[in-house]
Design an enzyme around this catalytic site. Sequence first.
Site, short mmCIF file in Angstrom:
data_model
loop_
_atom_site.label_atom_id
_atom_site.label_comp_id
_atom_site.label_asym_id
_atom_site.label_seq_id
_atom_site.Cartn_x
_atom_site.Cartn_y
_atom_site.Cartn_z
N GLY A 18 0.81 -1.22 0.00
CA GLY A 18 0.00 0.00 0.00
C GLY A 18 0.84 1.27 0.00
O GLY A 18 1.83 1.39 -0.73
N ALA A 93 2.76 1.99 9.52
CA ALA A 93 1.93 0.80 9.78
C ALA A 93 0.64 1.21 10.47
O ALA A 93 0.65 2.02 11.40
CB ALA A 93 2.70 -0.20 10.64
N GLY A 94 -0.45 0.65 10.00
CA GLY A 94 -1.73 0.99 10.62
C GLY A 94 -2.79 -0.03 10.28
O GLY A 94 -2.68 -0.74 9.28
N ASP A 98 -13.26 -1.30 12.18
CA ASP A 98 -14.36 -0.34 12.11
C ASP A 98 -15.66 -0.91 12.66
O ASP A 98 -16.14 -1.95 12.20
CB ASP A 98 -14.58 0.10 10.66
CG ASP A 98 -13.41 0.87 10.08
OD1 ASP A 98 -12.49 1.23 10.84
OD2 ASP A 98 -13.43 1.12 8.86
N TYR A 157 -10.03 4.39 15.38
CA TYR A 157 -9.08 4.81 14.33
C TYR A 157 -8.87 6.34 14.38
O TYR A 157 -7.74 6.83 14.33
CB TYR A 157 -9.63 4.38 12.98
CG TYR A 157 -8.72 4.65 11.80
CD1 TYR A 157 -7.62 3.84 11.53
CD2 TYR A 157 -8.97 5.73 10.94
CE1 TYR A 157 -6.80 4.08 10.43
CE2 TYR A 157 -8.15 5.98 9.85
CZ TYR A 157 -7.07 5.16 9.60
OH TYR A 157 -6.26 5.41 8.52
N GLY A 188 -5.88 11.63 2.66
CA GLY A 188 -7.31 11.40 2.51
C GLY A 188 -7.51 9.96 2.08
O GLY A 188 -6.74 9.07 2.47
N TYR A 189 -8.53 9.72 1.25
CA TYR A 189 -8.81 8.35 0.83
C TYR A 189 -7.90 7.97 -0.34
O TYR A 189 -7.94 8.59 -1.39
CB TYR A 189 -10.28 8.19 0.48
CG TYR A 189 -11.13 8.20 1.72
CD1 TYR A 189 -11.46 7.01 2.37
CD2 TYR A 189 -11.55 9.40 2.30
CE1 TYR A 189 -12.21 7.01 3.54
CE2 TYR A 189 -12.30 9.41 3.47
CZ TYR A 189 -12.62 8.22 4.09
OH TYR A 189 -13.35 8.22 5.24
N ILE A 190 -7.08 6.96 -0.12
CA ILE A 190 -6.07 6.54 -1.08
C ILE A 190 -6.41 5.13 -1.56
O ILE A 190 -6.86 4.29 -0.77
CB ILE A 190 -4.66 6.54 -0.42
CG1 ILE A 190 -4.39 7.89 0.28
CG2 ILE A 190 -3.58 6.22 -1.46
CD1 ILE A 190 -4.43 9.10 -0.60
P1 NDP Z 1 -2.48 -1.44 4.10
O1 NDP Z 1 -3.52 -2.18 4.85
O2 NDP Z 1 -2.46 -1.54 2.60
O3 NDP Z 1 -1.03 -1.80 4.66
C1 NDP Z 1 -0.81 -1.75 6.04
C2 NDP Z 1 0.64 -2.03 6.30
O4 NDP Z 1 0.84 -1.97 7.73
C3 NDP Z 1 1.06 -3.40 5.85
O5 NDP Z 1 2.34 -3.32 5.28
C4 NDP Z 1 1.09 -4.22 7.13
O6 NDP Z 1 2.07 -5.25 7.18
C5 NDP Z 1 1.48 -3.16 8.15
N1 NDP Z 1 1.04 -3.52 9.49
C6 NDP Z 1 -0.23 -3.75 9.92
N2 NDP Z 1 -0.22 -4.07 11.21
C7 NDP Z 1 1.07 -4.08 11.62
C8 NDP Z 1 1.73 -4.35 12.83
N3 NDP Z 1 1.05 -4.72 13.93
N4 NDP Z 1 3.08 -4.25 12.87
C9 NDP Z 1 3.79 -3.90 11.77
N5 NDP Z 1 3.22 -3.64 10.58
C10 NDP Z 1 1.88 -3.73 10.52
O7 NDP Z 1 -2.65 0.08 4.55
P2 NDP Z 1 -2.48 1.45 3.74
O8 NDP Z 1 -1.29 1.41 2.88
O9 NDP Z 1 -3.78 1.80 3.16
O10 NDP Z 1 -2.25 2.49 4.96
C11 NDP Z 1 -0.96 2.82 5.41
C12 NDP Z 1 -1.11 3.92 6.47
O11 NDP Z 1 -1.79 5.04 5.90
C13 NDP Z 1 -1.91 3.48 7.68
O12 NDP Z 1 -1.36 4.06 8.85
C14 NDP Z 1 -3.29 4.07 7.40
O13 NDP Z 1 -4.00 4.30 8.58
C15 NDP Z 1 -2.90 5.35 6.70
N6 NDP Z 1 -3.96 5.91 5.88
C16 NDP Z 1 -4.45 5.20 4.82
C17 NDP Z 1 -5.44 5.76 4.04
C18 NDP Z 1 -5.98 5.06 2.84
O14 NDP Z 1 -6.88 5.62 2.22
N7 NDP Z 1 -5.48 3.91 2.47
C19 NDP Z 1 -6.02 7.07 4.35
C20 NDP Z 1 -5.41 7.71 5.48
C21 NDP Z 1 -4.43 7.13 6.21
P3 NDP Z 1 1.84 -6.68 6.43
O15 NDP Z 1 2.18 -6.39 4.98
O16 NDP Z 1 2.79 -7.63 7.04
O17 NDP Z 1 0.42 -7.05 6.62
#
Ligand code: NDP
Length: 249
Positions: A18, A93-94, A98, A157, A188-190
Site C-alpha cells: 500500500g 503501519a496501521g 471499524d 481509528y 485522505g482516501y487513497i
Molecule cells: P495497508 O492495509 O495496505 O497496509 C498496512 C501495512 O501496515 C502493511 O504493510 C502491514 O504489514 C502493516 N502492518 C499492519 N499491522 C502491523 C503491525 N502490527 N506491525 C507492523 N506492521 C503492521 O494500509 P495502507 O497502505 O492503506 O495504509 C498505510 C497507512 O496510511 C496506515 O497508517 C493508514 O492508517 C494510513 N492511511 C491510509 C489511508 C488510505 O486511504 N489507504 C487514508 C489515510 C491514512 P503486512 O504487509 O505484514 O500485513
Amino acid sequence: MTNTSPQRVAIVTGGARGIGAAITTALAKSGVHVAAGYSSNAAAAEELAGKLGAEGCSVSVHQGNVGVPEDCERVVQEVLDSHGRVDVLVNNAGITVDKTMRRMSVEDWHAVLRINLSGAFYMSKSVLEQMIANKYGRIVNISSVVGQMGNIGQVNYAASKSGLFGFTQSLARETANKGITVNCVAPGYIETEMVAAVPEAAMEKILARIPVGRLGQAHEIARAVQFLVDDDAGFITGSVISVNGGMDM
Ligand code: NDP
C-alpha cells in the site's frame, strides 16, 4: 539530497504494501537505504525488496509487530547492526477495526490504539537516542483525514490518528534543537487494500466529498513524505501536510 551527505538510512513501518510500499519505493529510488517493516506478509516484503534490488536500490526487510515494544527495539537494532545509523523513521503501519461505538469492544479499541498510536511511540523511542547522538533525524507519522474530521464507525481509528498530531507536535518541540524534525502526513482516501474494503455505496458517498473528484494514489503520499525527510527540510517541524484532494477545506 546533497552530494556531501552520507547515504541516509530509513525505516518505513508497513513498508512493503500500500502506501508504505510507495514510500519505500520513492525513498529507495532517491538513493536512501530503506529498511521496510512488515508484520505477517513476508511474501510481499521479499517481492518488493527483490524488485527494487534488481533496479539498483538498497532495501532490506524486517519482520516485527509495531504494537510490541520489544519487536520495535529488535528491528531498530537489526538496522543499526547492518547500517550503523537510522536517519529517517516513517511510522506508516496501521490498521482499522471499524464498528460503531455501540458495537465496539474494549479489545477493538485497544487493538487499533496499540498499533496506530503506541506503535509510533515504540518505534520513535527505539530510534531517538541515536538520532540525538547523530544530531540528525527525520520522523514522519502517517495520520489520516479521519483524525482531522472524525468518521462514523471509526472512533478508535480517529482517536489513534488524532493522537498522532499531539504526539508529533510534542516530540517536535522536544527535539527541535537537536537536528531532528517530526511531522505528519495526513492522507485522505487513497486507493489501497485498506480502502478497497469499503462497501461500494459508502465509496460513492466518500467520492462525493472529495473536491478533486477521485481517490488519491499511494505515490502522492510518498511525494509528501519524501519532501519532509529531505536533508533540506530541516526548518519544517511539528507540521501536518494534508494530502486529501481538498476534503477538509
Ligand atoms: P495497508 O492495509 O495496505 O497496509 C498496512 C501495512 O501496515 C502493511 O504493510 C502491514 O504489514 C502493516 N502492518 C499492519 N499491522 C502491523 C503491525 N502490527 N506491525 C507492523 N506492521 C503492521 O494500509 P495502507 O497502505 O492503506 O495504509 C498505510 C497507512 O496510511 C496506515 O497508517 C493508514 O492508517 C494510513 N492511511 C491510509 C489511508 C488510505 O486511504 N489507504 C487514508 C489515510 C491514512 P503486512 O504487509 O505484514 O500485513
